[in-house]
Design an enzyme around this catalytic site. Structure first.
Site, PDB file in Angstrom:
ATOM      1  N   THR A  57      31.217  49.649  43.951  1.00 12.40           N
ATOM      2  CA  THR A  57      32.053  48.674  43.264  1.00 12.40           C
ATOM      3  C   THR A  57      31.233  48.002  42.184  1.00 12.40           C
ATOM      4  OG1 THR A  57      33.675  46.914  43.574  1.00 12.40           O
ATOM      5  CG2 THR A  57      31.554  46.659  44.720  1.00 12.40           C
ATOM      6  N   GLY A 105      41.112  35.120  38.341  1.00 16.24           N
ATOM      7  CA  GLY A 105      40.036  35.770  37.604  1.00 16.24           C
ATOM      8  C   GLY A 105      40.570  37.123  37.174  1.00 16.24           C
ATOM      9  N   GLY A 106      40.302  38.129  37.995  1.00 19.30           N
ATOM     10  CA  GLY A 106      40.897  39.437  37.759  1.00 19.30           C
ATOM     11  C   GLY A 106      42.352  39.499  38.179  1.00 19.30           C
ATOM     12  N   GLY A 107      42.800  38.528  38.954  1.00 24.87           N
ATOM     13  CA  GLY A 107      44.203  38.426  39.306  1.00 24.87           C
ATOM     14  C   GLY A 107      44.606  39.042  40.627  1.00 24.87           C
ATOM     15  N   LYS A 139      37.377  37.487  49.411  1.00 18.64           N
ATOM     16  CA  LYS A 139      37.231  38.897  49.044  1.00 18.64           C
ATOM     17  C   LYS A 139      37.122  39.835  50.250  1.00 18.64           C
ATOM     18  CE  LYS A 139      36.912  38.769  44.424  1.00 18.64           C
ATOM     19  NZ  LYS A 139      37.724  39.599  43.509  1.00 18.64           N
ATOM     20  N   GLN A 157      29.573  41.292  48.068  1.00 11.27           N
ATOM     21  CA  GLN A 157      29.194  40.871  49.418  1.00 11.27           C
ATOM     22  C   GLN A 157      30.213  41.332  50.448  1.00 11.27           C
ATOM     23  OE1 GLN A 157      27.758  36.694  49.976  1.00 11.27           O
ATOM     24  NE2 GLN A 157      28.248  36.504  47.809  1.00 11.27           N
ATOM     25  N   ASN A 200      30.265  30.299  47.799  1.00 14.71           N
ATOM     26  CA  ASN A 200      28.913  30.807  47.550  1.00 14.71           C
ATOM     27  C   ASN A 200      28.353  30.186  46.270  1.00 14.71           C
ATOM     28  OD1 ASN A 200      28.849  32.595  49.828  1.00 14.71           O
ATOM     29  ND2 ASN A 200      30.296  33.892  48.724  1.00 14.71           N
ATOM     30  N   GLU A 209      42.984  28.725  36.010  1.00 12.69           N
ATOM     31  CA  GLU A 209      41.771  29.334  35.473  1.00 12.69           C
ATOM     32  C   GLU A 209      41.087  28.370  34.511  1.00 12.69           C
ATOM     33  OE1 GLU A 209      42.641  32.956  33.383  1.00 12.69           O
ATOM     34  OE2 GLU A 209      44.145  32.010  32.107  1.00 12.69           O
ATOM     35  N   SER A 240      38.873  29.313  47.146  1.00  9.08           N
ATOM     36  CA  SER A 240      38.687  30.756  47.294  1.00  9.08           C
ATOM     37  C   SER A 240      37.285  31.193  47.689  1.00  9.08           C
ATOM     38  CB  SER A 240      39.095  31.475  45.999  1.00  9.08           C
ATOM     39  OG  SER A 240      38.351  30.980  44.901  1.00  9.08           O
TER      40      SER A 240
END
Length: 322
Positions: A73, A175-177, A51, A81, A303, A200, A300
């Protein structure tokens, strides 16, 4: 809403070079000879997930007035993070709207990076973030629904081809793509013959349903919230759906047991700490759901809740021995 291009990704790579690591490709020695595997460990990023790429690119493109007011956000953890990390480095205020039940390991990290957290029910994430933009003048940098974010994530795909130009298949979590949209763009615009597959959880397979129906299908939080892979509990946006519909070759789904097993296998066999959402691509490979050939699985994020990691290490599962 136009789709991003390879030039957008190349520009993003220049902007983020001082914020994001250029992660290596790691050969996985336990894969079968007909399907050699390399891992792209985005878990090694300074915030533990890919991210940082999209957040840093989007932040770099803000004008001075927007920087002075700050950013907001909504995130269960990794994007929050990343944005907090990048914002702190540039002296920008950062507010993160967090859904109830977000992993403590992620919320603690967001606070450590200087983010101001606002906790709400999952369905109130976006409305609350938008309220902050209206009332406080903050700029919304969403987790995936933005071309600058997608372009930043696409640098993952560009690096894969730089290191392994003859890759046959790339497996990428969905996830969100945003990550899958960026990776598919980088790979398909340069090597159309390379297969890019999204992965997914079965319990949050809205993207698979959307592509099968050829229209965006959104799942409510009470459905996506069932999966252990908290980082992919969100659904596609119109923008990411358009990218995946045109550029992704397909989506495969994995079970909860397969995800947990992959977390343990990555730790034991690859010496990589992965969170469940970061392990879904590996889960697809280990369960035989990807085609034969030279394969890259994107890890990806790393954490993971310590208790969950300990559980995966003690319950056995898929393993490869010398």
């Amino acid at each position: 809403m136009e789709l991003i291009s390879l030039s957008d990704i190349d520009d993003a790579a220049v902007r983020i070079r001082h914020r994001a690591q250029r992660t290596p490709l790691l050969w996985y020695p336990w894969a079968p000879p007909e399907s050699p595997l390399w891992l792209k460990p985005e878990s090694l990023q300074p915030v533990g997930a890919f991210k940082i790429r999209g957040a840093a690119n989007a932040l770099a493109l803000l004008d001075e007035n927007s920087r002075s007011l700050g950013v907001v956000t909504h995130s269960s953890g990794n994007h929050g993070q990343a944005l907090a990390y990048a914002a702190r480095a540039e002296g920008v205020r950062c507010v993160v709207v967090v859904p109830e039940g977000a992993p403590r390991v992620k919320t603690d990290a967001m606070r450590a990076f200087g983010a101001e957290l606002v906790t709400v029910p999952p369905e109130q994430r976006l409305p609350t973030a938008e309220k902050h933009t209206t009332e406080q003048g903050l700029t919304l940098i969403p987790p995936f629904d933005h071309p600058h974010v997608i372009a930043g994530q696409g640098t993952v795909g560009a690096e894969i081809l730089q290191d392994l130009s003859d890759v046959d298949t790339v497996l990428v979590p969905v996830g969100g793509g945003g990550l899958a949209s960026g990776v598919a763009t980088a790979v398909k615009e340069q090597h159309p013959g390379t297969t890019v597959l999204g992965v997914e959880p079965e319990l949050a397979s809205d993207a698979a349903e959307s592509l099968a129906a050829d229209q965006l299908v959104s799942w409510p939080p009470e459905l996506t919230g069932r999966t252990v892979a908290d980082g992919v509990r969100v659904t596609l946006s119109e923008l990411t759906f358009r990218h995946l519909r045109i550029r992704l070759d397909g989506i495969v789904t994995v079970t909860e047991d397969e995800i947990r097993s992959a977390v343990g296998t990555l730790a034991r066999s690859a010496r990589l700490v992965a969170e469940p959402s970061g392990a879904v691509a590996m889960a697809a490979f280990l369960s035989g759901k990807s085609p034969a050939g030279r394969t890259v699985a994107v890890v990806s994020g790393g954490n993971v809740d310590p208790e969950l990691l300990a559980e995966t290490l003690t319950t056995g599962g898929s393993e490869h021995q010398e």
